[in-house]
Scaffold this active site. Sequence first.
Site, short mmCIF file in Angstrom:
data_model
loop_
_atom_site.label_atom_id
_atom_site.label_comp_id
_atom_site.label_asym_id
_atom_site.label_seq_id
_atom_site.Cartn_x
_atom_site.Cartn_y
_atom_site.Cartn_z
N ASP A 235 71.04 18.57 -62.09
CA ASP A 235 71.73 18.44 -60.98
C ASP A 235 71.28 17.52 -60.08
O ASP A 235 70.12 17.42 -59.75
CB ASP A 235 71.92 19.67 -60.16
CG ASP A 235 72.32 20.81 -60.88
OD1 ASP A 235 71.88 20.89 -62.19
OD2 ASP A 235 72.90 21.86 -60.29
N HIS A 237 73.69 16.39 -57.38
CA HIS A 237 74.43 16.94 -56.19
C HIS A 237 74.83 15.96 -55.04
O HIS A 237 74.32 16.31 -53.69
CB HIS A 237 73.84 18.26 -55.67
CG HIS A 237 74.29 19.27 -56.25
ND1 HIS A 237 75.51 19.67 -56.32
CD2 HIS A 237 73.43 20.37 -57.04
CE1 HIS A 237 75.85 20.76 -56.85
NE2 HIS A 237 74.48 21.11 -57.25
N ASP A 264 77.05 18.75 -62.37
CA ASP A 264 76.73 18.86 -61.02
C ASP A 264 76.36 17.52 -60.26
O ASP A 264 75.11 17.47 -59.68
CB ASP A 264 75.83 20.00 -60.51
CG ASP A 264 76.49 21.39 -60.73
OD1 ASP A 264 77.50 21.55 -61.12
OD2 ASP A 264 75.77 22.30 -60.07
N ASP A 267 79.12 17.16 -54.79
CA ASP A 267 79.10 18.19 -53.75
C ASP A 267 77.92 18.53 -53.17
O ASP A 267 76.99 17.98 -53.67
CB ASP A 267 79.62 19.51 -54.39
CG ASP A 267 81.20 19.88 -54.70
OD1 ASP A 267 81.63 19.07 -53.79
OD2 ASP A 267 81.44 20.53 -55.46
N ARG A 268 77.91 18.95 -51.96
CA ARG A 268 76.50 19.34 -51.13
C ARG A 268 76.17 18.01 -50.69
O ARG A 268 76.00 17.86 -49.28
CB ARG A 268 75.56 20.09 -51.95
CG ARG A 268 76.07 21.49 -52.29
CD ARG A 268 74.79 22.45 -52.62
NE ARG A 268 75.30 23.69 -52.85
CZ ARG A 268 75.53 24.78 -51.69
NH1 ARG A 268 75.13 24.52 -50.83
NH2 ARG A 268 75.97 25.89 -52.07
N ASN A 296 79.61 23.11 -63.29
CA ASN A 296 80.47 24.06 -62.33
C ASN A 296 81.02 23.50 -61.05
O ASN A 296 81.86 24.01 -60.62
CB ASN A 296 79.82 25.35 -62.10
CG ASN A 296 78.70 25.15 -61.13
OD1 ASN A 296 77.63 24.73 -61.39
ND2 ASN A 296 78.61 25.92 -59.98
N HIS A 297 80.41 22.36 -60.78
CA HIS A 297 80.77 21.56 -59.39
C HIS A 297 81.99 20.38 -59.86
O HIS A 297 82.26 19.90 -58.72
CB HIS A 297 79.45 21.17 -58.55
CG HIS A 297 79.07 22.10 -57.59
ND1 HIS A 297 79.57 22.33 -56.27
CD2 HIS A 297 78.11 23.07 -57.82
CE1 HIS A 297 78.92 23.37 -55.72
NE2 HIS A 297 78.08 24.08 -56.67
N HIS A 345 75.23 22.86 -68.93
CA HIS A 345 75.03 23.09 -67.71
C HIS A 345 74.45 24.27 -67.32
O HIS A 345 73.28 24.49 -66.68
CB HIS A 345 76.29 22.59 -66.87
CG HIS A 345 75.77 22.81 -65.38
ND1 HIS A 345 74.94 21.92 -64.69
CD2 HIS A 345 76.12 23.80 -64.43
CE1 HIS A 345 74.82 22.16 -63.21
NE2 HIS A 345 75.59 23.41 -63.13
N ARG A 395 75.24 35.06 -59.40
CA ARG A 395 76.12 34.47 -58.77
C ARG A 395 77.49 35.08 -58.51
O ARG A 395 78.38 34.32 -57.86
CB ARG A 395 76.40 33.00 -59.46
CG ARG A 395 75.17 32.32 -59.56
CD ARG A 395 75.30 31.09 -60.39
NE ARG A 395 74.11 30.44 -60.83
CZ ARG A 395 73.53 29.14 -60.26
NH1 ARG A 395 74.08 29.11 -59.16
NH2 ARG A 395 72.23 28.82 -60.58
N HIS A 422 71.38 23.82 -63.30
CA HIS A 422 72.31 24.63 -62.74
C HIS A 422 71.57 25.50 -61.52
O HIS A 422 72.06 26.27 -60.44
CB HIS A 422 72.97 25.74 -63.63
CG HIS A 422 74.08 26.65 -63.05
ND1 HIS A 422 74.74 26.16 -62.14
CD2 HIS A 422 74.23 27.96 -63.45
CE1 HIS A 422 75.71 27.36 -61.87
NE2 HIS A 422 75.52 28.20 -62.66
#
Length: 492
Positions: A235, A237, A264, A267-268, A296-297, A345, A395, A422
């Site tokens: 990730d 991100h 990923d 995001d963030r 997943n993002h 991922h 999660r 992840h």
Amino acid sequence: MSNEPNGDQNISALEENKIKAEEAKDAANKLFSAKKYEAAIEKYSEAINLNPNVAVYYSNRSFAYFKTEAFGYAVTDADSAIKLDPSYTKGYYRRAAAKMALCKFEEAQRDFRIVVKKAPTDKDAKAKLLECEKIVKRIKFEEAIEVDSPKKNILDTLEVNSIVVEPSYGGPKFEDGKITKDFIEEMMEYFKNQKKIHRKYAFEIILAVRKIMLETPSLVDITIPQSSKLTVCGDVHGQYYDFINIFKINGVPSETNMYLFNGDFVDRGSFSLEVILTLFAYKWLYPKSLYLTRGNHETDDMNKVYGFEGEVKAKYSESMFDLFSETFSTLPLAHLINRKILVVHGGLFSRDDVTLDDIRNIDRFGKKHLEQGSLMCELLWSDPQIQPGRGPSKRGVGIQFGPDVTENFLKRNNLELLIRSHEVKENGYVIDHNGKCITVFSAPNYCDTIGNKGAIINITPDLKLEYKTFEAVPHPNIRPMAYINQLGSMFM
């Protein structure tokens, strides 16, 4: 004579446990304040074991789980706090926050309403309820619109050829309509200086990658040539400055310096657009040397909550976000390196009989394939656990799988190793399951708060692995998730 302790001794032991539980809770609070969330969880757990009847212990551990993105566990602990004390307002708040993180907006809305009813003067709770209600209304409106009038394909309304590059534009330009190494290097420097490339070029980059990915299977086979190496990155991100530092440490992508970014990308971090456009540009330039796994993002639900949608709309337009959304749905779900290393991922499955052909045959297009229990959902969301067997996801999505599950899957499919991402890791990577499951995470000092290192894995043609770790580098004074809605303070 009885060996059983008398009543006074029982009472004394209970009181002693209560005192020790409070001490453990106080120690946990200090660890939490120091952002040592995993250690705080252990101490809150100690307090709960000593005295399982205190709602605040569960509520505090719920918040610590939330900070580690274990949203499923956060909901469970909030449930426990509420069960112990139905009047405990913070329990409902914690559960609402975790439900929001899981994109269960209507359930979160119900809890926020309880919080506001119990604490009518809480301005923060009121603001979050209002924002949550807006999201629920918007989702219902969008669903109604789709029923009455199916959403048009963005490609039907997008006329990139008609977009004019103004003479005043001073950024990088394509040469004869084609992307080049020079364009990408100039673009990366442009991004570093917080400038935007022209929207025409941004659209063309996304469209080019969409076309490539539409012709790509769900499981991609990669062979590392003898003169090359492949670097697996976890990730990133939206942490653009840490992302380009990977290229400084390890070399820019080329035909012999291959890369696999394992989901990923966005995001963030508040420079997600710069990250994804750079990755897509390199994918277009080197389609057989740079690979991208869906995370997943790379999904609408996550992008609406964690900032990518807001960032793209702020920097460009809604139509560009729609195009990203369609393009994310075309990304492959797994990569197979030299027929021996599987890279996904998230992780493995709730079934024992899954084969590589099952992954190859996943129809990855459309939201229904992301539903809980599907192979695609589990590829994107699952996590390893220490214990054998399988367990419910921390999660709240996917599963957790033990070392026996990993070993059986690898044996069944004649594989040697599983690499996944992840999860943030203190040193950037962790080797689990008797060396058969490796987690790599490439966003150092995640969200400017965790203090972790980032890591990458270099793989040679003979499948030798070399780990490189690195610290975060400075970035402009723009906080993570700067483009999210009013609910964003929950995720900070």
